[in-house]
Design a protein around this motif. Structure first.
Motif, PDB file in Angstrom:
ATOM      1  N   ARG A   1       0.499  -0.969   0.448  1.00 49.14           N
ATOM      2  CA  ARG A   1       0.143  -0.187   0.255  1.00 49.14           C
ATOM      3  C   ARG A   1       0.922   1.305   0.051  1.00 49.14           C
ATOM      4  NH1 ARG A   1      -5.407   0.466   4.334  1.00 49.14           N
ATOM      5  NH2 ARG A   1      -5.825   2.494   3.209  1.00 49.14           N
ATOM      6  N   ILE A   2       0.928   2.505  -1.021  1.00 51.38           N
ATOM      7  CA  ILE A   2       2.149   3.458  -1.248  1.00 51.38           C
ATOM      8  C   ILE A   2       0.958   4.577  -0.937  1.00 51.38           C
ATOM      9  CG2 ILE A   2       3.211   2.072  -2.955  1.00 51.38           C
ATOM     10  CD1 ILE A   2       1.124   3.606  -5.087  1.00 51.38           C
ATOM     11  N   HIS A   3      -0.545   5.036  -0.688  1.00 53.65           N
ATOM     12  CA  HIS A   3      -0.978   5.568  -0.454  1.00 53.65           C
ATOM     13  C   HIS A   3      -2.760   5.452   0.585  1.00 53.65           C
ATOM     14  CE1 HIS A   3      -3.932   9.302  -1.151  1.00 53.65           C
ATOM     15  NE2 HIS A   3      -2.534   9.792  -1.358  1.00 53.65           N
ATOM     16  N   ARG A   4      -3.338   6.127   1.032  1.00 56.62           N
ATOM     17  CA  ARG A   4      -4.604   5.749   1.890  1.00 56.62           C
ATOM     18  C   ARG A   4      -5.933   4.790   1.303  1.00 56.62           C
ATOM     19  NH1 ARG A   4      -8.155   9.332   1.589  1.00 56.62           N
ATOM     20  NH2 ARG A   4      -8.554  12.032   0.915  1.00 56.62           N
ATOM     21  N   SER A   5      -5.657   5.436   0.214  1.00 54.93           N
ATOM     22  CA  SER A   5      -6.177   4.667  -1.034  1.00 54.93           C
ATOM     23  C   SER A   5      -5.527   4.731  -2.344  1.00 54.93           C
ATOM     24  CB  SER A   5      -7.011   5.756  -1.688  1.00 54.93           C
ATOM     25  OG  SER A   5      -6.883   6.964  -2.838  1.00 54.93           O
ATOM     26  N   THR A   6      -4.682   3.442  -2.497  1.00 53.31           N
ATOM     27  CA  THR A   6      -3.761   3.482  -3.314  1.00 53.31           C
ATOM     28  C   THR A   6      -3.120   2.374  -2.880  1.00 53.31           C
ATOM     29  OG1 THR A   6      -3.656   5.199  -4.693  1.00 53.31           O
ATOM     30  CG2 THR A   6      -1.957   3.271  -5.546  1.00 53.31           C
ATOM     31  N   ILE A   7      -2.648   0.371  -3.956  1.00 48.54           N
ATOM     32  CA  ILE A   7      -2.125  -0.242  -3.583  1.00 48.54           C
ATOM     33  C   ILE A   7      -0.959  -0.858  -5.594  1.00 48.54           C
ATOM     34  CG2 ILE A   7      -1.961  -2.733  -3.788  1.00 48.54           C
ATOM     35  CD1 ILE A   7      -4.380  -2.783  -1.710  1.00 48.54           C
ATOM     36  N   VAL A   8      -0.163  -0.798  -5.150  1.00 47.78           N
ATOM     37  CA  VAL A   8       0.816  -1.398  -6.598  1.00 47.78           C
ATOM     38  C   VAL A   8       1.304  -2.818  -6.790  1.00 47.78           C
ATOM     39  CG1 VAL A   8       2.781  -0.257  -5.646  1.00 47.78           C
ATOM     40  CG2 VAL A   8       1.731   0.081  -8.003  1.00 47.78           C
ATOM     41  N   ASN A   9       1.691  -2.824  -7.776  1.00 46.06           N
ATOM     42  CA  ASN A   9       1.845  -3.888  -8.304  1.00 46.06           C
ATOM     43  C   ASN A   9       3.425  -3.546  -7.989  1.00 46.06           C
ATOM     44  OD1 ASN A   9       3.463  -5.951  -8.740  1.00 46.06           O
ATOM     45  ND2 ASN A   9       2.268  -6.486 -10.791  1.00 46.06           N
ATOM     46  N   ALA A  10       4.247  -4.293  -6.869  1.00 44.25           N
ATOM     47  CA  ALA A  10       5.397  -3.466  -6.669  1.00 44.25           C
ATOM     48  C   ALA A  10       6.654  -4.129  -7.824  1.00 44.25           C
ATOM     49  CB  ALA A  10       6.080  -4.083  -5.451  1.00 44.25           C
ATOM     50  N   LYS A  11       6.502  -5.197  -9.121  1.00 52.90           N
ATOM     51  CA  LYS A  11       6.915  -5.428  -9.781  1.00 52.90           C
ATOM     52  C   LYS A  11       7.019  -4.548 -10.614  1.00 52.90           C
ATOM     53  CE  LYS A  11       8.055 -10.492  -8.797  1.00 52.90           C
ATOM     54  NZ  LYS A  11       8.100 -11.292  -8.930  1.00 52.90           N
ATOM     55  N   ARG A  12       5.738  -3.818 -11.213  1.00 55.34           N
ATOM     56  CA  ARG A  12       5.375  -3.401 -12.333  1.00 55.34           C
ATOM     57  C   ARG A  12       6.032  -1.059 -12.000  1.00 55.34           C
ATOM     58  NH1 ARG A  12       1.146  -5.851 -14.539  1.00 55.34           N
ATOM     59  NH2 ARG A  12       2.159  -4.427 -16.595  1.00 55.34           N
ATOM     60  N   VAL A  13       6.560  -1.120 -11.024  1.00 57.72           N
ATOM     61  CA  VAL A  13       7.385   0.082 -10.506  1.00 57.72           C
ATOM     62  C   VAL A  13       8.366   0.301 -11.016  1.00 57.72           C
ATOM     63  CG1 VAL A  13       8.241   1.678  -8.797  1.00 57.72           C
ATOM     64  CG2 VAL A  13       6.480   0.529  -8.660  1.00 57.72           C
ATOM     65  N   VAL A  14       9.054   1.554 -11.948  1.00 58.41           N
ATOM     66  CA  VAL A  14      10.482   1.237 -13.031  1.00 58.41           C
ATOM     67  C   VAL A  14      10.795   2.262 -12.464  1.00 58.41           C
ATOM     68  CG1 VAL A  14       8.913  -0.161 -15.016  1.00 58.41           C
ATOM     69  CG2 VAL A  14       9.006   2.524 -14.760  1.00 58.41           C
ATOM     70  N   GLU A  15      10.722   3.676 -11.541  1.00 63.83           N
ATOM     71  CA  GLU A  15      11.022   5.122 -11.230  1.00 63.83           C
ATOM     72  C   GLU A  15      10.642   5.317 -10.229  1.00 63.83           C
ATOM     73  OE1 GLU A  15      11.803   9.604 -12.900  1.00 63.83           O
ATOM     74  OE2 GLU A  15      10.829   7.722 -14.398  1.00 63.83           O
ATOM     75  N   LEU A  16      10.745   5.501  -9.187  1.00 64.72           N
ATOM     76  CA  LEU A  16      11.195   6.870  -8.722  1.00 64.72           C
ATOM     77  C   LEU A  16      11.095   8.260  -8.475  1.00 64.72           C
ATOM     78  CD1 LEU A  16       9.480   7.086  -5.658  1.00 64.72           C
ATOM     79  CD2 LEU A  16      11.994   6.666  -4.339  1.00 64.72           C
ATOM     80  N   ARG A  17      10.525   9.230  -8.262  1.00 63.81           N
ATOM     81  CA  ARG A  17      10.791  10.453  -8.645  1.00 63.81           C
ATOM     82  C   ARG A  17      10.656  11.212  -7.023  1.00 63.81           C
ATOM     83  NH1 ARG A  17       7.889  14.422 -10.278  1.00 63.81           N
ATOM     84  NH2 ARG A  17       6.179  13.175 -11.115  1.00 63.81           N
ATOM     85  N   PRO A  18      11.193  11.891  -5.988  1.00 61.39           N
ATOM     86  CA  PRO A  18      11.166  12.325  -5.547  1.00 61.39           C
ATOM     87  C   PRO A  18      10.469  13.800  -5.568  1.00 61.39           C
ATOM     88  CG  PRO A  18      13.452  11.943  -4.676  1.00 61.39           C
ATOM     89  CD  PRO A  18      12.942  11.503  -6.772  1.00 61.39           C
ATOM     90  N   HIS A  19       9.246  13.984  -4.564  1.00 60.07           N
ATOM     91  CA  HIS A  19       8.543  15.263  -4.298  1.00 60.07           C
ATOM     92  C   HIS A  19       9.009  15.945  -2.734  1.00 60.07           C
ATOM     93  CE1 HIS A  19       5.238  17.304  -5.663  1.00 60.07           C
ATOM     94  NE2 HIS A  19       5.113  17.926  -5.520  1.00 60.07           N
ATOM     95  N   THR A  20       7.883  16.942  -2.844  1.00 57.94           N
ATOM     96  CA  THR A  20       8.377  17.313  -1.844  1.00 57.94           C
ATOM     97  C   THR A  20       7.499  17.323  -0.503  1.00 57.94           C
ATOM     98  OG1 THR A  20       5.721  18.887  -2.433  1.00 57.94           O
ATOM     99  CG2 THR A  20       7.845  20.221  -2.951  1.00 57.94           C
ATOM    100  N   ASN A  21       7.581  17.545   0.586  1.00 57.19           N
ATOM    101  CA  ASN A  21       6.985  17.086   1.905  1.00 57.19           C
ATOM    102  C   ASN A  21       7.645  15.505   1.821  1.00 57.19           C
ATOM    103  OD1 ASN A  21       5.541  19.744   2.568  1.00 57.19           O
ATOM    104  ND2 ASN A  21       4.217  19.043   1.030  1.00 57.19           N
ATOM    105  N   GLY A  22       8.863  15.240   1.730  1.00 56.94           N
ATOM    106  CA  GLY A  22       8.519  13.344   1.650  1.00 56.94           C
ATOM    107  C   GLY A  22       8.207  12.688   0.298  1.00 56.94           C
ATOM    108  N   GLU A  23       7.050  12.663   0.011  1.00 57.90           N
ATOM    109  CA  GLU A  23       6.370  12.282  -0.937  1.00 57.90           C
ATOM    110  C   GLU A  23       7.152  12.238  -1.995  1.00 57.90           C
ATOM    111  OE1 GLU A  23       2.633  14.740  -1.636  1.00 57.90           O
ATOM    112  OE2 GLU A  23       1.756  13.629   0.353  1.00 57.90           O
ATOM    113  N   SER A  24       6.672  11.308  -2.388  1.00 55.90           N
ATOM    114  CA  SER A  24       7.366  10.789  -4.072  1.00 55.90           C
ATOM    115  C   SER A  24       6.244  10.106  -4.898  1.00 55.90           C
ATOM    116  CB  SER A  24       8.631   9.387  -3.874  1.00 55.90           C
ATOM    117  OG  SER A  24       9.160   9.799  -2.856  1.00 55.90           O
TER     118      SER A  24
END
Length: 277
Positions: free
Chosen positions: A230-253
């Motif tokens: 779970r990556i957000h209060r309303s979102t679950i992701v298939n970890a194997k489908r993630v190809v990039e992490l882009r940092p954002h403000t306030n510690g979010e990405s």
């Protein structure tokens, strides 16, 4: 002119009829609706009798309907359309005294001629919400049918939400869903991400988006958190489908998936995605 860019070009389109005895009025609505990418005009008609026949043959999602027309008027036309075929309706008329009757006829909205762009925008927003609720309800009915088939008995909605019933949807790393008369078993690897839409969960796969009636917590219990964090209060992701992490403000990405979709990774859920640490 205000446009609505909320719906991507690939999203399902709302199939729409325009019914008005004035050609110029039909043309005006056609031009305005062209600004909304999710609206597809499938027919234009000048009287209520033709509209009734078109609803039966074309099965539209939405009808913009004039009230006063020669022969069969707008209200009479609706009386001859069965409930199971009834599209969402926006009445369009030059007379505001029909407003009460329009809403008594369960119209989604009521527009006065000449049609104001901002009011049309508002009416279409209501249509989109009602249309999404109808689609979710149909998916819910399909899910209940699937669960009944798997359990060998007819299930009520509360029973279907029970964890034991949800587990029946899984079979050797596959999720069973019903599509019409077919039962499909979707590989977990085909799931891209899952997000919440009110009381429903939307499962986005490589081929389509499936909707089932459940809570985030109910569905989270059925998935391996190492594979589907779970990556957000309303979102679950298939970890194997993630190809990039882009940092954002306030510690979010933001996470970019292999399909190009971007999802927000909340700071409070960051530790659930260890592969990117």
């Amino acid at each position: 002119m205000k446009t609505d860019a909320a719906a991507p070009a690939t999203a399902p389109r709302i199939r729409t009829l325009i019914v008005d005895d004035e050609p110029l009025a039909r043309r005006g609505l056609e031009l305005r609706l062209a600004e909304h990418a999710d609206i597809e005009i499938v027919g234009q008609y000048g009287d209520g009798a033709a509209a009734i026949a078109a609803v039966h043959t074309l099965q539209p999602d939405l009808m913009l309907l004039d009230v006063q027309m020669p022969g069969v008027d707008g209200f009479t036309a609706l009386q001859h359309i069965p409930a199971e075929k009834m599209p969402l309706v926006i009445f369009v008329t030059a007379y505001d005294h029909y407003a009460i009757r329009a809403f008594e006829a369960s119209a989604t909205d009521y527009l006065l001629k000449p049609v104001d762009d901002s009011r049309l925008h508002q009416a279409l927003a209501r249509v989109r919400q009602a249309w999404a609720q109808r689609a979710a309800s149909r998916h819910c009915e399909r899910l209940l049918g699937l669960l009944g088939e798997l359990s060998g008995r007819t299930l009520e909605l509360d029973q279907a939400l029970h964890q034991d019933c949800l587990e029946r949807l899984r079979s050797e790393d596959k999720l069973a869903v019903r599509d019409g008369a077919r039962t499909l078993r979707i590989a977990m690897s085909a799931i891209r991400w899952i997000d919440a839409a009110g009381d429903y969960m939307c499962i986005h796969t490589d081929q389509e988006t499936l909707v089932l009636r459940a809570t985030m917590r109910d569905l989270e219990k059925q998935l391996d958190p190492r594979r589907f964090p779970r990556i957000h209060r309303s979102t679950i992701v298939n970890a194997k489908r993630v190809v990039e992490l882009r940092p954002h403000t306030n510690g979010e990405s933001y996470l970019r998936l292999d399909c190009g979709q971007e999802l927000k990774l909340s700071r409070s859920y960051r530790d659930r995605l260890p592969l990117l640490h």
